[in-house]
Design an enzyme around this catalytic site. Structure first.
Site, PDB file in Angstrom:
ATOM      1  N   MET A  85      40.735  43.002  37.761  1.00  0.00           N
ATOM      2  CA  MET A  85      41.120  42.935  36.332  1.00  0.00           C
ATOM      3  C   MET A  85      41.217  41.511  35.816  1.00  0.00           C
ATOM      4  O   MET A  85      41.293  41.308  34.604  1.00  0.00           O
ATOM      5  CB  MET A  85      42.432  43.680  36.071  1.00  0.00           C
ATOM      6  N   ASP A  86      41.234  40.520  36.698  1.00  0.00           N
ATOM      7  CA  ASP A  86      41.124  39.153  36.185  1.00  0.00           C
ATOM      8  C   ASP A  86      39.697  38.912  35.703  1.00  0.00           C
ATOM      9  O   ASP A  86      39.477  38.333  34.639  1.00  0.00           O
ATOM     10  CB  ASP A  86      41.517  38.135  37.252  1.00  0.00           C
ATOM     11  N   HIS A  87      38.727  39.359  36.484  1.00  0.00           N
ATOM     12  CA  HIS A  87      37.343  39.294  36.001  1.00  0.00           C
ATOM     13  C   HIS A  87      37.209  40.072  34.683  1.00  0.00           C
ATOM     14  O   HIS A  87      36.728  39.558  33.682  1.00  0.00           O
ATOM     15  CB  HIS A  87      36.386  39.957  37.005  1.00  0.00           C
TER      16      HIS A  87
END
Lengths: 415, 426
Positions: free
Chosen positions: B190-192
């Protein structure tokens, strides 16, 4: 629900989408922000209309929940690209459009005379196109770009050869690596497609001209692997997958704990700073577990640390013991509390952690209810609850309407 | 509005501006969830000016000085993840505890199109640069904030990073095999993905502003972005009342939505070698059965999907006996040439340095770093025919572009800049 009164971010933008599971999300992201996205379906309807599950579990091309989710806010026309009439209809649609988004098998549109080469760009007009649209932005999503190859592929195979799967699974490597759920291998190409399309639209405001955007799903998966990629690029070291946490070169400590109610919590990073140890000890006391907790003396020692350097615990055995006590205290609490109570309790004292919710539990959580994340979308008089906006725009809010019925907007072709 | 052909000083070829030439971003992002967004914009030609705190050597972004390090290098310029997420950007230092730094920030906002950050909720506001303050400086500014739980609501003070966003949103739960703990995503997926949504939000808001003159604030809650990524499962609950938390679920290597069988990952010859196979429909099954060429594969009870679903465990076992004697590449090639989706589970070495498809695409870019020489970073998975992306320089060293930004852009003299540096303002 009534239409929003505010203006829309993508007001006036017309996008033609050739329906495919590979580009449906791209169209949805644009349509929910106000673009007029016309999804072009073959006479038999989009293949997504046959995907389970269905509303009421009754197979019905108008009741496929995939179709509902990925095609909100769009309009539908039926066009048979293989027929002369259909080719003409598609050319006329493209001539009115700002963008075409497609994920057709490589070469199919070119052989029909309906590709970027024929409908966009600025070269000599050829094929069926009545006139080139030199403002057209053409977004093509394929397995690995328009130079191919274009093997048969699904979400599963893209995640396998694109890299994400190598990092997902369990400590026990006799268990297969795991596909991350939710069609993310299909989503990545669409997400990059929207970014590229918006950039090309910004450029067109200046240049007046469109361009071709060539998206590779395989490259998009490769760009979404985090440490697996950075460890290799920088150190030529391979990471190994680990249960519910980061794949790393070495096996790390678990970060998931099963709580007293059977549900799981991601414990994040245990306390490292003095005030965090103090707050944890205080909370343990507040809930009446201080006497029972075997780690309180070490927690008290932890209060004197400004920051425990977890990368160099070998050099300081006491710090290692104190850090371990913080972790052990969280595990001690997990044996006695439900996952939600532990999640909220730890977060309230400043410790980052997260309950492992199922999708429906996130939708109905009080925080996301307060932020009105789930939305009701009108289905001809019946309200259906959907996941809502991925981002909150203050001036041009996200807004979605139900997916179209097959050919519901066929009158568009009469224009 | 700056010159629409303006290229940042680190852009490799000013004669070929990127699609976002002329856009300037005042950038406070860090880690991956934020920095990953503005890296994409920088590679597309925007002038992204990353602001760091000189008093802690930019370590708000922990990735600056943590592993994987670039080769043998160590220290705040050597974080390989940082280098990847900040390639193509410019970097300046501002100590915002000092009023002179705040004045410089105001000057920079006045000549920027967007302000971006992924601090915890409220941090920029406490520094005196919340949305209203930004608007007072630049009425049409686009402000995009990105934090786990969003800017308001009961959990607004809760802290998050990728794995926590994945846990709370349902993504972790949806990834795993029956009767085992959640496998989740083995990295900060979810950082990507939060970064992808942030990049979209910035561009959509800029596009609206370009056409109407109106700026705005986008409150991006990474967990909400994640909550949109398993829509069919969410609707199965809201429409059919069928929760994802039920017996036998999840089994994310199988496919029930849409229903396919066989569909999964099988062991091949060797250690930790796997192949993924997806038989999409009955036609695929006929092709698969012909390619496998084993007596069991021709059993008529498996001609139809219902029959294959009914005995999926047994089918999977038989396929496993077939794959385990073969190499993963061999199995995948044989099935793909027969028309059946299949792929080896590739290791990092295999997909990065052993797969010509990714190297031919240009996914692995050699970018010069001003202090460390050539470094390797990721490219982008899309190509633009007229204004393609480019990465002309690796991540900026701490304060590397102070003279360009404070001098050329904001008009301060070299003497002033030297004085600000000596006073610890920059």
């Amino acid at each position: 629900m009534s239409a929003p009164t505010a203006t829309r971010a993508l007001d006036g933008l017309r996008v033609i989408e050739l329906t495919s599971e590979r580009c449906a999300l791209a169209g949805k992201l644009l349509a929910d922000m106000g673009a007029d996205v016309i999804v072009v379906e073959p006479p038999a309807g989009s293949p997504m209309r046959a995907y389970e599950p269905f509303a009421g579990d009754r197979p019905d091309p108008e009741g496929a929940l995939w179709w509902w989710h990925y095609n909100t806010s769009k309009r539908s026309v039926v066009v048979d690209l293989d027929s002369a009439q259909g080719a003409d209809d598609f050319c006329r649609l493209a001539s009115t459009a700002d963008a075409v988004i497609e994920a057709e098998p490589l070469g199919r549109l070119d052989s029909l005379g309906l590709d970027w080469n024929q409908l966009g760009g600025t070269g000599d007009a050829t094929g069926a196109a009545p006139a080139r649209n030199d403002r057209l932005i053409w977004v093509s999503i394929t397995h690995n770009g328009r130079n191919g190859p274009d093997p048969p592929a699904t979400d599963l195979t893209v995640l396998a050869e694109g890299g994400p799967m190598w990092s997902c699974g369990y400590d026990d490597h006799s268990i297969p690596p795991v596909r991350g759920g939710g069609n993310q291998g299909l989503h990545m190409g669409s997400q990059y497609a929207v970014i590229a399309l918006m950039a090309a639209l910004m450029r067109r405001e200046h240049s007046g001209r469109g361009q071709l955007i060539d998206v590779s799903m395989l490259a998009a998966a490769n760009a979404t692997c985090e440490f697996a990629t950075y460890f290799w690029l920088n150190q030529q070291i391979e990471v190994q997958r680990q249960t519910g946490r980061h794949a790393l070169p070495q096996i790390s400590e678990p970060t998931q704990v099963q709580c007293a109610d059977g549900r799981w919590l991601n414990t994040g990073v245990p306390p490292r700073r003095g005030p965090e140890f103090a707050a944890l000890a205080k909370w343990v006391a507040e809930i009446g577990l201080f006497d029972e907790c075997p780690y309180t003396e070490l927690l008290a020692l932890g209060e004197s640390y400004e920051l425990i350097d977890i990368l160099h615990l070998d050099a300081d055995p006491l710090a290692a013991e104190v850090f371990g006590a913080g972790r052990d205290t969280v595990n001690f609490l997990a044996e006695r509390l439900g996952a939600y109570e532990l999640f909220v309790g730890l977060q309230r004292i400043g410790l980052a952690c997260g309950i492992v919710y199922s999708p429906e539990e996130m939708l109905t959580d009080s925080h996301f209810e307060a932020r009105r994340f789930a939305v009701e979308i009108d289905h001809d008089g019946a309200a259906v609850t959907y996941p809502g906006a991925p981002f909150k725009f203050s001036a041009t809010p996200w807004h979605a309407t139900r997916a179209p019925r097959l050919g519901e907007h066929q009158e568009l072709l009469a224009d | 509005m700056i010159d629409p052909d303006h290229c940042p000083p680190n852009w490799p070829n000013p004669d070929e501006p990127g699609a976002l030439a002329g856009i300037r971003i005042c950038d406070f992002t860090g880690q991956l969830a934020g920095a990953g967004a503005t890296k994409i914009l920088a590679a597309l030609g925007a002038e992204v000016i990353r602001i760091e705190d000189p008093t802690n050597q930019g370590r708000w972004d922990i990735l600056r000085g943590t592993q994987p390090f670039i080769g043998e290098h160590r220290g705040i310029e050597a974080g390989g993840s940082f280098n990847n997420h900040n390639a193509a950007k410019l970097g300046i230092t501002l100590n915002l505890r000092d009023d002179r730094a705040k004045e410089l920030l105001a000057e920079l906002i006045a000549v920027s199109d967007a302000v971006t950050e992924n601090f915890a909720a409220g941090v920029l506001e406490r520094l005196g640069f919340g949305y209203e303050a930004q608007r007072a400086i630049k009425p049409d500014i686009v402000y995009v904030s990105n934090c786990g739980f969003g800017a308001d609501g009961p959990y607004a003070s809760f802290r998050s990073w990728g794995p926590i966003a994945q846990a709370v949103s349902g993504l972790t739960f949806q990834s795993g095999l029956p009767d085992l703990p959640p496998a989740g995503w083995g990295y900060s997926f979810m950082d990507h993905t939060g970064a992808y949504y942030m990049a979209m939000a910035i561009l959509m808001a800029l596009y609206h502003r370009r056409r109407t003159g109106e700026g705005q604030w986008v409150d991006l809650a990474c967990i909400e972005a994640a909550g949109t990524l398993h829509g069919a499962a969410s609707l199965d609950f809201t429409v059919n009342g069928r929760p994802a938390r039920r017996d036998g679920m999840p089994n994310s290597n199988r496919s029930r939505s849409p229903a396919m069988a066989p569909h999964g990952v099988w062991a091949c010859r060797g250690t930790d070698e796997w192949v993924a196979i997806a038989v999409r429909d009955d036609d695929d099954w006929q092709r698969f059965a012909a390619a496998v060429d084993e007596p069991w594969a021709t059993d008529e009870r498996w001609d139809r999907l219902a029959g294959r679903l009914a005995e999926e465990d047994r089918l999977e076992h038989l396929i496993g006996e077939w794959t385990e004697r073969r190499g993963k590449a061999e199995v995948a090639e044989q099935l793909v040439s027969a028309g059946v989706p299949a792929a080896p589970v590739l290791r990092p070495s295999e997909r990065i340095d052993g797969d010509p498809r990714t190297s031919d695409w240009g996914m692995w870019v050699t970018a010069p770093h001003s202090a460390l020489g050539d470094t390797r970073v990721e490219g982008l998975p899309m190509r633009l025919s007229e204004n393609d992306w480019a990465i002309g320089r690796a991540a900026p060293c701490l304060g590397e572009d102070n003279h360009y930004v404070l001098g050329e852009l904001l008009g301060h003299s070299a003497d002033e800049i030297a004085e600000l540096a000596a006073a610890g303002v920059i």
